[in-house]
Design a protein around this motif. Structure first.
Motif, PDB file in Angstrom:
ATOM      1  N   ALA A   4       0.840  -1.203   0.000  1.00 22.07           N
ATOM      2  CA  ALA A   4       0.000   0.000   0.000  1.00 22.07           C
ATOM      3  C   ALA A   4       0.872   1.249   0.000  1.00 22.07           C
ATOM      4  O   ALA A   4       0.607   2.198  -0.747  1.00 22.07           O
ATOM      5  CB  ALA A   4      -0.938   0.003   1.208  1.00 22.07           C
ATOM      6  N   LEU A   5       1.902   1.254   0.817  1.00 19.06           N
ATOM      7  CA  LEU A   5       2.803   2.411   0.878  1.00 19.06           C
ATOM      8  C   LEU A   5       3.483   2.636  -0.466  1.00 19.06           C
ATOM      9  O   LEU A   5       3.591   3.775  -0.933  1.00 19.06           O
ATOM     10  CB  LEU A   5       3.835   2.222   1.991  1.00 19.06           C
ATOM     11  N   GLU A   6       3.918   1.568  -1.109  1.00 19.03           N
ATOM     12  CA  GLU A   6       4.556   1.695  -2.432  1.00 19.03           C
ATOM     13  C   GLU A   6       3.597   2.315  -3.442  1.00 19.03           C
ATOM     14  O   GLU A   6       3.978   3.185  -4.223  1.00 19.03           O
ATOM     15  CB  GLU A   6       5.042   0.321  -2.928  1.00 19.03           C
ATOM     16  N   LYS A   7       2.342   1.880  -3.426  1.00 20.25           N
ATOM     17  CA  LYS A   7       1.338   2.429  -4.331  1.00 20.25           C
ATOM     18  C   LYS A   7       1.068   3.902  -4.026  1.00 20.25           C
ATOM     19  O   LYS A   7       0.943   4.723  -4.946  1.00 20.25           O
ATOM     20  CB  LYS A   7       0.038   1.625  -4.242  1.00 20.25           C
ATOM     21  N   GLN A   8       0.967   4.245  -2.759  1.00 23.73           N
ATOM     22  CA  GLN A   8       0.710   5.631  -2.371  1.00 23.73           C
ATOM     23  C   GLN A   8       1.865   6.540  -2.784  1.00 23.73           C
ATOM     24  O   GLN A   8       1.640   7.650  -3.282  1.00 23.73           O
ATOM     25  CB  GLN A   8       0.459   5.713  -0.859  1.00 23.73           C
ATOM     26  N   ILE A   9       3.085   6.063  -2.619  1.00 21.83           N
ATOM     27  CA  ILE A   9       4.247   6.859  -3.031  1.00 21.83           C
ATOM     28  C   ILE A   9       4.292   6.990  -4.554  1.00 21.83           C
ATOM     29  O   ILE A   9       4.600   8.063  -5.088  1.00 21.83           O
ATOM     30  CB  ILE A   9       5.550   6.285  -2.445  1.00 21.83           C
ATOM     31  N   ALA A  10       3.946   5.933  -5.264  1.00 22.14           N
ATOM     32  CA  ALA A  10       3.897   6.004  -6.732  1.00 22.14           C
ATOM     33  C   ALA A  10       2.870   7.042  -7.175  1.00 22.14           C
ATOM     34  O   ALA A  10       3.116   7.815  -8.111  1.00 22.14           O
ATOM     35  CB  ALA A  10       3.565   4.632  -7.314  1.00 22.14           C
ATOM     36  N   PHE A  11       1.724   7.083  -6.499  1.00 25.36           N
ATOM     37  CA  PHE A  11       0.692   8.085  -6.806  1.00 25.36           C
ATOM     38  C   PHE A  11       1.213   9.493  -6.537  1.00 25.36           C
ATOM     39  O   PHE A  11       1.040  10.403  -7.358  1.00 25.36           O
ATOM     40  CB  PHE A  11      -0.565   7.805  -5.976  1.00 25.36           C
ATOM     41  N   ILE A  12       1.870   9.687  -5.403  1.00 24.24           N
ATOM     42  CA  ILE A  12       2.421  11.005  -5.051  1.00 24.24           C
ATOM     43  C   ILE A  12       3.411  11.473  -6.114  1.00 24.24           C
ATOM     44  O   ILE A  12       3.399  12.636  -6.524  1.00 24.24           O
ATOM     45  CB  ILE A  12       3.067  10.955  -3.650  1.00 24.24           C
ATOM     46  N   ALA A  99      -8.825   9.419 -14.935  1.00 23.82           N
ATOM     47  CA  ALA A  99      -9.134   9.255 -13.506  1.00 23.82           C
ATOM     48  C   ALA A  99      -8.893   7.810 -13.078  1.00 23.82           C
ATOM     49  O   ALA A  99      -8.268   7.553 -12.034  1.00 23.82           O
ATOM     50  CB  ALA A  99     -10.577   9.665 -13.223  1.00 23.82           C
ATOM     51  N   GLU A 100      -9.362   6.875 -13.880  1.00 21.41           N
ATOM     52  CA  GLU A 100      -9.195   5.463 -13.529  1.00 21.41           C
ATOM     53  C   GLU A 100      -7.721   5.064 -13.516  1.00 21.41           C
ATOM     54  O   GLU A 100      -7.279   4.323 -12.641  1.00 21.41           O
ATOM     55  CB  GLU A 100      -9.995   4.585 -14.490  1.00 21.41           C
ATOM     56  N   ARG A 101      -6.940   5.563 -14.465  1.00 22.41           N
ATOM     57  CA  ARG A 101      -5.516   5.217 -14.498  1.00 22.41           C
ATOM     58  C   ARG A 101      -4.768   5.834 -13.332  1.00 22.41           C
ATOM     59  O   ARG A 101      -4.058   5.161 -12.595  1.00 22.41           O
ATOM     60  CB  ARG A 101      -4.860   5.666 -15.808  1.00 22.41           C
ATOM     61  N   LEU A 106      -3.309   4.055  -6.711  1.00 18.24           N
ATOM     62  CA  LEU A 106      -3.479   3.933  -5.262  1.00 18.24           C
ATOM     63  C   LEU A 106      -4.022   2.559  -4.874  1.00 18.24           C
ATOM     64  O   LEU A 106      -4.580   1.859  -5.716  1.00 18.24           O
ATOM     65  CB  LEU A 106      -4.452   5.009  -4.769  1.00 18.24           C
ATOM     66  N   PRO A 107      -3.922   2.211  -3.582  1.00 21.26           N
ATOM     67  CA  PRO A 107      -4.628   1.015  -3.112  1.00 21.26           C
ATOM     68  C   PRO A 107      -6.113   1.138  -3.453  1.00 21.26           C
ATOM     69  O   PRO A 107      -6.660   2.248  -3.516  1.00 21.26           O
ATOM     70  CB  PRO A 107      -4.399   1.047  -1.599  1.00 21.26           C
ATOM     71  N   GLU A 108      -6.773   0.017  -3.654  1.00 22.44           N
ATOM     72  CA  GLU A 108      -8.129  -0.011  -4.189  1.00 22.44           C
ATOM     73  C   GLU A 108      -9.118   0.866  -3.413  1.00 22.44           C
ATOM     74  O   GLU A 108      -9.920   1.578  -4.024  1.00 22.44           O
ATOM     75  CB  GLU A 108      -8.644  -1.446  -4.239  1.00 22.44           C
ATOM     76  N   LYS A 112     -11.014   4.038  -5.161  1.00 21.38           N
ATOM     77  CA  LYS A 112     -12.477   4.141  -5.252  1.00 21.38           C
ATOM     78  C   LYS A 112     -12.980   5.439  -4.635  1.00 21.38           C
ATOM     79  O   LYS A 112     -13.862   6.096  -5.191  1.00 21.38           O
ATOM     80  CB  LYS A 112     -13.135   2.940  -4.575  1.00 21.38           C
ATOM     81  N   GLU A 113     -12.431   5.809  -3.474  1.00 18.36           N
ATOM     82  CA  GLU A 113     -12.867   7.043  -2.805  1.00 18.36           C
ATOM     83  C   GLU A 113     -12.590   8.264  -3.675  1.00 18.36           C
ATOM     84  O   GLU A 113     -13.458   9.124  -3.858  1.00 18.36           O
ATOM     85  CB  GLU A 113     -12.163   7.211  -1.457  1.00 18.36           C
ATOM     86  N   LEU A 114     -11.387   8.364  -4.212  1.00 16.94           N
ATOM     87  CA  LEU A 114     -11.033   9.555  -4.994  1.00 16.94           C
ATOM     88  C   LEU A 114     -11.772   9.601  -6.327  1.00 16.94           C
ATOM     89  O   LEU A 114     -12.166  10.680  -6.769  1.00 16.94           O
ATOM     90  CB  LEU A 114      -9.526   9.652  -5.175  1.00 16.94           C
ATOM     91  N   ILE A 115     -11.987   8.453  -6.953  1.00 15.99           N
ATOM     92  CA  ILE A 115     -12.780   8.450  -8.188  1.00 15.99           C
ATOM     93  C   ILE A 115     -14.209   8.890  -7.886  1.00 15.99           C
ATOM     94  O   ILE A 115     -14.803   9.672  -8.641  1.00 15.99           O
ATOM     95  CB  ILE A 115     -12.742   7.068  -8.877  1.00 15.99           C
TER      96      ILE A 115
END
Length: 190
Positions: A4-12, A99-101, A106-108, A112-115
């Motif tokens: 989850a942290l890796e995904k969040q950092i990738a998003f940032i 938006a979907e990409r 992020l983690p699922e 979903k929340e941000l979309i």
């Protein structure tokens, strides 16, 4: 947890690209164009400061989230000028794919929340979305007024087009619309 942290950092890292998306509007009393990240930050601050002018009681955290994420799709889809006569400024399939990409990095649960929040903003039907959209439409008006007409002058935007595109402000904040309308009337000599 580590995944989850890796995904969040990738998003940032991905959303840093928002700083490179140039808008047509210029900063107040300036020749420099605003970028989407500056725009989003400014709108969030405006919402905090101007929240007492909302037509309704609103969930400010949701409004701030909307304003901080609403243009993230422009990393892929690009910025569409509100007064563009060749491309409609409504939600497009291209923006939904973006938006979907992007949020999908992020983690699922967060994706979903941000979309959902982005979609709520785009749909513009809730009281939070109406107020957020009011801020999104009002900020460039202030910029244009500070720059001797700004994009209105640069792109020969007629008075009627400004009123038509900007009157949605009243759905979220009637007295801000009254202020904005007076500003436009003054610029156009009405």
């Amino acid at each position: 947890m580590e995944d989850a942290l890796e995904k969040q950092i990738a998003f940032i890292k991905e959303i840093d690209k928002l700083k490179y998306i140039q808008r047509k509007t210029r900063l107040f009393n300036s020749d420099r164009h605003e970028n989407d990240a500056e725009h989003s930050w400014h709108l969030a601050m405006m919402a905090i400061v101007l929240s007492s002018h909302s037509n309704h009681e609103i969930d400010m955290l949701k409004v701030i989230k909307m304003l901080l994420i609403h243009d993230i799709v422009e990393i892929d889809a690009g910025d569409t000028f509100l007064f563009d006569t060749t491309k409609n400024h409504t939600n497009t399939e291209e923006e939904l794919k973006a938006a979907e990409r992007i949020f999908g990095i992020l983690p699922e649960d967060q994706a979903k929340e941000l979309i959902a929040i982005w979609t709520e903003f785009e749909t513009g039907e809730t009281k939070e979305a109406k107020f957020a959209k009011a801020m999104d439409r009002f900020e460039p008006m202030l910029q244009n007024a500070s720059n001797n007409g700004g994009t209105w002058r640069e792109f020969n935007v007629p008075y009627e087009a400004v009123i038509e595109k900007k009157q949605k402000i009243k759905d979220g904040a009637t007295n801000i619309w009254d202020y904005a309308r007076n500003m436009v009337d003054k610029y156009y000599g009405k």
